[in-house]
Design a protein around this motif. Structure first.
Motif, PDB file in Angstrom:
ATOM      1  N   THR A   1       0.824  -1.214   0.000  1.00 18.34           N
ATOM      2  CA  THR A   1       0.000   0.000   0.000  1.00 18.34           C
ATOM      3  C   THR A   1       0.856   1.261   0.000  1.00 18.34           C
ATOM      4  O   THR A   1       0.344   2.352  -0.248  1.00 18.34           O
TER       5      THR A   1
ATOM      6  N   ASN B   1       2.275   2.280   2.733  1.00 16.54           N
ATOM      7  CA  ASN B   1       2.343   2.701   4.129  1.00 16.54           C
ATOM      8  C   ASN B   1       3.495   1.993   4.840  1.00 16.54           C
ATOM      9  O   ASN B   1       3.722   0.799   4.627  1.00 16.54           O
TER      10      ASN B   1
ATOM     11  N   LYS C   1       5.718   1.723   8.787  1.00 17.37           N
ATOM     12  CA  LYS C   1       5.842   2.097  10.190  1.00 17.37           C
ATOM     13  C   LYS C   1       6.776   1.113  10.889  1.00 17.37           C
ATOM     14  O   LYS C   1       7.109   0.046  10.346  1.00 17.37           O
TER      15      LYS C   1
ATOM     16  N   GLU D   1       6.542  -2.580   6.104  1.00 15.14           N
ATOM     17  CA  GLU D   1       5.724  -2.027   5.023  1.00 15.14           C
ATOM     18  C   GLU D   1       4.410  -2.796   4.976  1.00 15.14           C
ATOM     19  O   GLU D   1       4.379  -4.015   5.130  1.00 15.14           O
ATOM     20  N   GLU D   2       3.329  -2.070   4.733  1.00 12.30           N
ATOM     21  CA  GLU D   2       1.994  -2.675   4.761  1.00 12.30           C
ATOM     22  C   GLU D   2       1.633  -3.323   3.428  1.00 12.30           C
ATOM     23  O   GLU D   2       1.887  -2.773   2.362  1.00 12.30           O
TER      24      GLU D   2
END
Length: 265
Positions: A152, A154, A156, A164-165
């Protein structure tokens, strides 16, 4: 088995066989511990089931819907062996298992000083049947690839690991994965090699399926956290809470002295 169940099987398996090459940091093998917390909420799976039995408080389905399952999996890596303890909340028994890459064995050690050794080479026959079945239904691999999680963008940090998402949706079911890349996590290939053997061609249904999921569960890429939800309700959640390099006691990856060994096919 429906399409979602088969795909779920492969995606769930990444917790244990998500790996690729030799399990080495620069110049040496990883030795240490990984802790993973897993919870299962059967209500998410049963809430959409329409059945007369599900309304009966004494039925197995109703009993299942009332049960939450939480467990901790602690894995120990040393050379060509991986051992793991499974502790289930509410159950007094802690199961200890040892996987040996070279011997291709799975040993379950019990509190009553018994060691049950299973030869994983016996899976080779079953695997050939799975390969034949997937060859007959070649569209399954295309379907698997179409439903795999996609990045995606995103990012964190989770428990000190940069992630990574990845997300995907299969019908009413959603899968969210947070993937990290860490060279130490290549030790998971001990499990893969014990199950499938070291010598592989890259062909055959099982190997092709593992090749398809390799971009996010290979070369040290491992889900730090993943969640499978159905109808917006979490069904299975898993999180890697600890990874540490430390000396692993030999007794954790070998059958302790004085235990009775029972060999199983």
């Amino acid at each position: 088995m429906n399409r979602f169940a088969v795909i779920l099987f492969f995606l769930s398996a990444v917790s244990f066989i998500s790996c690729s090459e030799r399990s080495q940091l620069p110049g040496r093998s990883f030795e240490g511990k990984v802790v993973q917390k897993i919870s299962v909420n059967p209500r998410a799976f049963t809430q959409g089931v329409s059945s007369n039995d599900s309304s009966d408080a004494s039925s197995p389905l109703a009993a299942l819907s009332m049960m939450n399952l939480s467990m901790t999996v602690t894995m120990y890596s040393k050379a060509d062996k991986v051992a793991y303890d499974v502790e289930v909340v509410g159950f007094p028994i802690k199961m200890h298992s040892i996987i040996d890459r070279n011997a291709r064995t799975l040993t379950v050690v019990t509190p009553d000083k018994m060691a049950y050794v299973s030869d994983l080479r016996s899976f080779d026959t079953t695997r050939s049947k799975i390969d034949d079945s997937l060859k007959e239904h070649s569209n399954f691999l295309d379907s698997l690839q179409a439903h795999l999680p996609q990045p995606t963008g995103n990012k964190k940090t989770i428990n000190g690991l940069d992630c990574e998402e990845y997300r995907s949706k299969i019908g009413n079911n959603d899968l969210t994965m947070w993937i990290t890349h860490d060279a130490r996590l290549k030790f998971y290939d001990v499990i893969r090699d014990a199950l499938l053997g070291k010598r592989r061609t890259g062909l055959g249904g099982m190997e092709e399926a593992m090749g398809i999921i390799a971009p996010f569960v290979g070369e040290g890429n491992v889900p730090v956290r993943f969640e499978i939800s159905t109808g917006g309700t979490p069904f299975i959640t898993s999180e890697m809470t600890e990874i540490s390099e430390e000396a692993v006691d030999n007794d954790l990856v070998n059958i302790p002295k004085g235990y009775q060994v029972v060999k199983q096919n």
